[in-house]
Design a protein around this motif. Structure first.
Motif, PDB file in Angstrom:
ATOM      1  N   LEU A  45      -4.831  30.648  -2.296  1.00  0.00           N
ATOM      2  CA  LEU A  45      -4.113  29.647  -3.096  1.00  0.00           C
ATOM      3  C   LEU A  45      -5.024  28.501  -3.503  1.00  0.00           C
ATOM      4  O   LEU A  45      -5.000  28.026  -4.650  1.00  0.00           O
ATOM      5  CB  LEU A  45      -2.912  29.122  -2.300  1.00  0.00           C
ATOM      6  N   LEU A  46      -5.871  28.057  -2.578  1.00  0.00           N
ATOM      7  CA  LEU A  46      -6.795  26.966  -2.900  1.00  0.00           C
ATOM      8  C   LEU A  46      -7.806  27.400  -3.960  1.00  0.00           C
ATOM      9  O   LEU A  46      -8.156  26.619  -4.869  1.00  0.00           O
ATOM     10  CB  LEU A  46      -7.507  26.500  -1.628  1.00  0.00           C
ATOM     11  N   GLU A  47      -8.279  28.635  -3.841  1.00  0.00           N
ATOM     12  CA  GLU A  47      -9.245  29.129  -4.833  1.00  0.00           C
ATOM     13  C   GLU A  47      -8.609  29.225  -6.221  1.00  0.00           C
ATOM     14  O   GLU A  47      -9.211  28.864  -7.239  1.00  0.00           O
ATOM     15  CB  GLU A  47      -9.759  30.495  -4.402  1.00  0.00           C
ATOM     16  N   SER A  48      -7.333  29.678  -6.269  1.00  0.00           N
ATOM     17  CA  SER A  48      -6.665  29.782  -7.575  1.00  0.00           C
ATOM     18  C   SER A  48      -6.413  28.411  -8.177  1.00  0.00           C
ATOM     19  O   SER A  48      -6.499  28.211  -9.393  1.00  0.00           O
ATOM     20  CB  SER A  48      -5.350  30.533  -7.413  1.00  0.00           C
ATOM     21  N   THR A  89      -7.894  27.051 -11.971  1.00  0.00           N
ATOM     22  CA  THR A  89      -7.024  26.704 -13.110  1.00  0.00           C
ATOM     23  C   THR A  89      -7.435  25.381 -13.701  1.00  0.00           C
ATOM     24  O   THR A  89      -7.829  24.445 -12.988  1.00  0.00           O
ATOM     25  CB  THR A  89      -5.562  26.617 -12.638  1.00  0.00           C
ATOM     26  N   THR A  90      -7.403  25.314 -15.000  1.00  0.00           N
ATOM     27  CA  THR A  90      -7.772  24.077 -15.711  1.00  0.00           C
ATOM     28  C   THR A  90      -6.557  23.168 -15.787  1.00  0.00           C
ATOM     29  O   THR A  90      -5.424  23.628 -15.926  1.00  0.00           O
ATOM     30  CB  THR A  90      -8.253  24.415 -17.128  1.00  0.00           C
ATOM     31  N   GLN A  91      -6.812  21.858 -15.737  1.00  0.00           N
ATOM     32  CA  GLN A  91      -5.732  20.891 -15.800  1.00  0.00           C
ATOM     33  C   GLN A  91      -5.305  20.719 -17.240  1.00  0.00           C
ATOM     34  O   GLN A  91      -6.136  20.602 -18.140  1.00  0.00           O
ATOM     35  CB  GLN A  91      -6.179  19.549 -15.231  1.00  0.00           C
ATOM     36  N   LYS A  92      -3.991  20.678 -17.476  1.00  0.00           N
ATOM     37  CA  LYS A  92      -3.444  20.476 -18.801  1.00  0.00           C
ATOM     38  C   LYS A  92      -3.362  18.985 -19.103  1.00  0.00           C
ATOM     39  O   LYS A  92      -3.003  18.191 -18.234  1.00  0.00           O
ATOM     40  CB  LYS A  92      -2.051  21.089 -18.901  1.00  0.00           C
ATOM     41  N   ALA A  93      -3.696  18.607 -20.335  1.00  0.00           N
ATOM     42  CA  ALA A  93      -3.645  17.204 -20.756  1.00  0.00           C
ATOM     43  C   ALA A  93      -2.262  16.908 -21.304  1.00  0.00           C
ATOM     44  O   ALA A  93      -1.847  17.498 -22.307  1.00  0.00           O
ATOM     45  CB  ALA A  93      -4.718  16.940 -21.828  1.00  0.00           C
ATOM     46  N   TYR A  94      -1.542  16.010 -20.620  1.00  0.00           N
ATOM     47  CA  TYR A  94      -0.204  15.616 -21.047  1.00  0.00           C
ATOM     48  C   TYR A  94      -0.282  14.339 -21.865  1.00  0.00           C
ATOM     49  O   TYR A  94      -1.126  13.463 -21.599  1.00  0.00           O
ATOM     50  CB  TYR A  94       0.704  15.393 -19.830  1.00  0.00           C
TER      51      TYR A  94
END
Length: 361
Positions: free
Chosen positions: A76-79, A83-88
């Motif tokens: 879970l930590l590796e996934s 994952t890239t953070q989405k810009a809100y």
């Protein structure tokens, strides 16, 4: 001889058979006991082995679950790191509901609290009289309520005033009781008191003075200095206690209690202590409306107010007739001072008479 020998031989054989049977039974019991002990020991060993095996299996399962949980957490930590953070957007375009701002209710104006001794009907009458005046509304109301409070306080003081005995009746009772004599029987075996010789009292001021102080001048104390009233009162109380002796018998004690006002005076009267009102009729306390005829109007708020005052005074048992008349005269003078204002407002009719300058009827 033969039959007796046969009987003894039979008994001996029976005894031998019994002994043999008991020995055989003991051997069988001993064998069974040894067999059961061995079986129990085997069962205990089997149970202990099973418990040890169950503990080992539980420990292995626990370790396997911990390893599996650690592996899942690492995945879970590796996934999450991959994952890239989405810009809100900084500002949302959604129209969200906002709380409504309610206006604070206005605080109610505190009404002045008057004395609770005055009845609500009387307060309403005061309100009606004061509403007739536009300029001096509050001053008129306060003065009337202050006077009514004075009447209530005076009645309360008269009610709580301690009972004052009548001095003349007390003196008559004391003189009557002092004439009574108490016969006390003297003891028979009591030795008579020794008679003493009369003491000769000489006059200490009968001799001729020496005259050594004839030319002496003494400074007199100034009479202008006045002592404290508290010390004088305490000194008089000490003198009274010094000459006051305890009662010698029951009659003296009753006399003392009568003077202090602790017991009823005889003959007992329901109007005891009302010496000033003894000459006043009952009707003068109750029927007070004739005192309103010369000056009070026949109708209107002033008449209603004065009728309530008269009814309240007629029901008051703690005021004398003169005090009740003084209260009525005070209200008469009060309304007489406000005569011009009462005529302008229409509280009383504008009818003047030559005989009396007071309020018209």
């Amino acid at each position: 001889m033969f039959p007796t020998s046969m009987a003894t031989s039979i008994q001996n054989t029976k005894m031998l058979l019994r002994r043999a049977f008991s020995v055989k039974r003991n051997e069988i019991l001993a064998r069974n006991l040894c067999f059961t002990r061995t079986l129990n020991a085997n069962e205990d060993q089997d149970k202990s082995k099973k418990v040890v095996e169950e503990k080992k299996n539980k420990a292995e399962l626990k370790e396997a679950k911990q390893k599996e949980a650690k592996a899942k957490l690492n995945m879970l930590l590796e996934s999450m790191s991959k994952t890239t953070q989405k810009a809100y957007p900084s500002e949302s375009k959604l129209s969200l509901a906002t709380p409504k701002i309610r206006a604070k209710p206005a605080k109610p104006v505190k009404q002045p609290v008057f004395n609770t001794k005055i009845e609500p009907e009387m307060l309403q009458a005061v309100e009606d009289v004061s509403n007739m005046l536009s300029k001096e509304n509050e001053a008129l109301k306060n003065s009337l309520i202050a006077k009514l409070e004075d009447v209530a306080d005076e009645s309360e003081r008269a009610r709580l005033e301690p009972f004052k005995p009548n001095k003349q009746k007390t003196e008559d009772l004391n003189s009557l009781l002092n004439t009574l004599k108490v016969d006390g029987k003297k003891p028979k075996n009591k030795s008579p008191a020794p008679k003493l010789a009369p003491v000769k009292i000489e006059d200490m001021y009968g001799a001729q003075p020496s005259g050594i102080f004839s030319k002496a001048h003494f400074i007199e104390e100034s009479s202008a200095v006045s002592g404290l009233a508290t010390w004088d009162m305490l000194y008089e109380k000490e003198l009274e206690l010094a000459v006051t002796h305890p009662p010698a018998n029951g009659f003296h004690q009753m006399i003392q209690w009568t003077k202090q006002g602790k017991v009823w005076q005889f003959p007992i009267d329901n109007e005891q202590g009302l010496d000033e009102e003894a000459q006043v009729g009952f009707h003068e306390h109750v029927f007070l409306e004739p005192h309103l005829k010369p000056w009070c109007p026949r109708r209107g708020p002033v008449r209603h107010f004065m009728e309530l005052v008269v009814v309240g005074l007629s029901k008051n048992p703690y005021l004398t007739v003169e005090q009740k008349k003084e209260h009525i005269n005070w209200f008469r003078d009060f309304f007489e001072a406000k005569r011009s204002i009462l005529i302008d407002t229409g509280a009383i009719p504008d009818i003047t008479t030559k005989s009396s300058p007071s309020l018209s009827t």
